[in-house]
Enzyme design. Structure first.
Site, PDB file in Angstrom:
ATOM      1  N   ASP A  13      14.273  39.579 -55.570  1.00 42.13           N
ATOM      2  CA  ASP A  13      14.913  39.902 -56.849  1.00 42.13           C
ATOM      3  C   ASP A  13      15.957  38.812 -57.065  1.00 42.13           C
ATOM      4  O   ASP A  13      17.005  38.808 -56.423  1.00 42.13           O
ATOM      5  CB  ASP A  13      15.551  41.292 -56.737  1.00 42.13           C
ATOM      6  N   LYS A  76      20.692  31.989 -64.045  1.00 42.09           N
ATOM      7  CA  LYS A  76      19.621  32.759 -64.691  1.00 42.09           C
ATOM      8  C   LYS A  76      19.859  32.877 -66.198  1.00 42.09           C
ATOM      9  O   LYS A  76      18.924  33.083 -66.959  1.00 42.09           O
ATOM     10  CB  LYS A  76      19.569  34.142 -64.040  1.00 42.09           C
ATOM     11  N   ASP A 207      17.417  49.466 -66.805  1.00 36.46           N
ATOM     12  CA  ASP A 207      17.826  48.452 -65.837  1.00 36.46           C
ATOM     13  C   ASP A 207      18.899  47.557 -66.443  1.00 36.46           C
ATOM     14  O   ASP A 207      18.605  46.617 -67.187  1.00 36.46           O
ATOM     15  CB  ASP A 207      16.578  47.636 -65.436  1.00 36.46           C
TER      16      ASP A 207
END
Ligand code: AMP
Length: 549
Positions: A13, A76, A207
């Protein structure tokens, strides 16, 4: 049947703020979360450069306020985006490190390393984090690891997915599959539920992580995990809540001391650390104390922040989350009452106001927190990695059916977007559509491929374009355009004009801005060089330590 790979395989992850690795352990019939060298189960996605070494993870984060300009995080948020993207421009205002525009408008991060200026792209920073995760796993498994499944936000677009795959390649990994974070979390949840013999569930995954927000609706039935719809925002998460808090603290400092610290990276880094800590405290307490000695020019800073203040600073962002939840239901054409379980994933799902809004939206339904929100995604990735491996035993039997998050199509005359694959279509998928030439004696047909929901093609994200040479003919000549999305959610487009018998297929493999094979090769070499520099340094430290004894 999916291709199987030889050798051990892990799930990673790769988070905005933290990363986590896991491996399926057949003998225990579950995935194991792998702890790092500090004994932590999650590792900060931080990379730092100093005059004599490179630091990754906890070591990098721990020295961030001393070396803010050379401590890189949030890669990211940059990956697969252009420098001129407005969200990048907003982030740059708050990052203590320098980001500039490189070739093709790709963002480049500038750091000082060993006394020299170095320019790195987001893929390289992510690859350094991935290398660290791989090394952590290799130590745990006592074996070299090549194969990995990496997760991405479900709402990541084509270039963000491809860029993540490239980061894996630079890290020397064989990326067996890219899977969506909420789907991975659903795998973890579903396997747990299966143990309690629950046959059929509609599951809603919420999430909310450090930098991204995703929601997915899944139908779990026996061995089948079917995603019905997904929605999200690739730029919404804990970092945004921290940013709001940092801006507030800067204002408060200015009000109290008439000094503006907004341009000072060291002070901002200290504030950011304190803001994140306070935010976490406010998930459990009604008040958090910010107390920083000598924040700027020797001035101390102490302030009490209430939970209500934190909520007020972020309320519009929390409400935005709820809007996205609603859009997911309308896409799935399902009613919220059909949901059996609402599963919370991602560190920011612990925020009480977020939970309260969700609880109200689901009309008082109990929110499920039986899976670890920080680890569920890596757990699911490890399950998927095991499913794709030849050498792993006792792998759970399951079938996964995911969807594509964004509509994909082609521009036609008048800058109109013609959708070929609508969003939330199950993948892998292959759809061919016929298009017709609009002018007599055209020598080529231009194929412009877009991704997005706008009806005006150029308002969407241009993925690539090519010209297909065609037979000269009166207008109305048919061109077949075929869109294929593989199991990673990555698109390929080909076109052909059949009538002449002179078939020609053209595939978009390297859309504008993506790293070329040569660039990836160069970066792999550079990564090896980085590693050997690190090793040299470690040897030196070891030798010095030995002398001191
Ligand atoms: P993830 O990407 O899932 O690892 O989530 C990381 C984000 O969750 C970071 O922004 C953290 O600050 C945030 N986070 C972790 N724990 C808490 C908490 N107790 N309350 C609020 N946010 C948290």
């Amino acid at each position: 049947m999916a291709k199987k790979y030889k050798g051990p395989a892990i799930g990673i992850d790769l988070g905005t703020t933290y990363s986590c690795a896991a491996v399926w352990q057949g003998q225990n019939n579950r995935a194991e979360i792998i702890h790092n060298d500090q004994g932590n189960r999650i590792t900060p996605s931080f990379v730092a450069f100093t005059t004599d070494l490179r630091l990754i993870g906890d070591a990098a984060k721990n020295q961030a306020s001393r070396n803010p300009g050379n401590t890189i995080f949030d890669a990211k948020r940059l990956i697969g985006r252009k420098y001129s993207d407005s969200v990048i421009q907003d982030d740059i205002q708050l990052w203590p490190f320098k980001v500039v525009a490189g070739t093709d408008d790709n963002p480049q991060i500038i750091v000082q390393y060993m006394g020299e200026e170095k320019r790195l792209c987001a893929e390289e920073i992510s690859s350094i984090v991935l290398t660290k995760m791989r090394e952590i796993a290799e130590k745990f498994l006592e074996s070299p690891i090549k194969n990995a499944v990496i997760t991405v936000p479900a709402y990541f677009n084509d270039s963000q997915r491809k860029a993540t795959k490239d980061a894996g390649a630079i890290a020397g990994l064989n990326v067996m599959r890219i899977i969506n974070e909420p789907t991975a979390a659903a795998l973890a949840y579903g396997l747990q539920k299966r143990k309690s013999n629950v046959e059929k569930r509609n599951v809603f995954i919420f999430d909310l992580g450090g930098g991204t927000f995703d929601v997915s609706i899944l139908k779990l039935k026996g061995d089948s995990f079917e995603v019905k719809a997904t929605s999200g925002d690739t730029h919404l998460g804990g970092e945004d809540f921290d940013n709001r808090m940092v801006s507030y603290l800067v204002k408060e400092f200015k009000r109290k001391n008439t000094v503006d610290i907004s341009g000072n990276p060291k002070a901002l880094r200290k504030l950011r650390n304190a803001a994140e800590k306070a935010k976490r405290t406010l998930s459990f307490d009604l008040e958090a104390i910010i107390d920083i000695d000598a924040l700027y020019q020797g001035i101390d800073f102490a302030l009490s922040v209430s939970r209500a203040k934190f909520e007020q600073l972020n309320m519009d962002l929390f409400e935005k989350c709820l809007e996205i939840v609603k859009s997911c239901f309308s896409d799935a054409k399902m009613d919220k009452s059909s949901i059996d379980d609402v599963v919370l994933v991602g560190g920011s799902s612990r925020i009480p106001k977020v939970q309260q809004l969700l609880h109200e939206f689901f009309e008082g339904k109990e929110l499920c927190s039986s899976i670890n929100p920080d680890e569920a995604v890596a757990y699911g990735a490890a399950v998927q990695a095991a499913l794709l491996s030849e050498d792993v035993n006792n792998v759970p039997k399951l079938e996964l059916q995911d969807v594509t998050p964004l509509s994909l199509g082609k521009a036609v005359v008048g800058d109109v977007m013609t959708v070929v694959i609508p969003r939330n279509t199950s993948i892998p998928v292959k759809i061919t559509k016929e298009f017709f030439t609009i002018e007599d004696n055209q020598s080529a047909a231009e194929i412009k491929v877009y991704e997005g929901e706008r009806m005006i093609a150029s308002e969407n994200n241009l993925l690539g374009l090519f010209n297909l040479p065609i037979r000269r003919a009166p207008r109305g000549l048919t061109v077949q355009v075929c869109f294929t999305i593989d199991a990673d959610g990555i698109l390929n487009v080909s076109a052909e004009e059949e009538s002449s018998g002179n078939k020609k297929d053209i595939t978009i493999t390297n859309e504008n801005g993506r790293l070329s094979c040569e660039e990836i090769e160069r970066m792999i070499k550079e990564a090896e060089h980085f590693k050997s520099e690190d090793m040299k340094h470690m040897e030196k430290v070891r030798a010095m330590n030995a002398l001191n004894i």
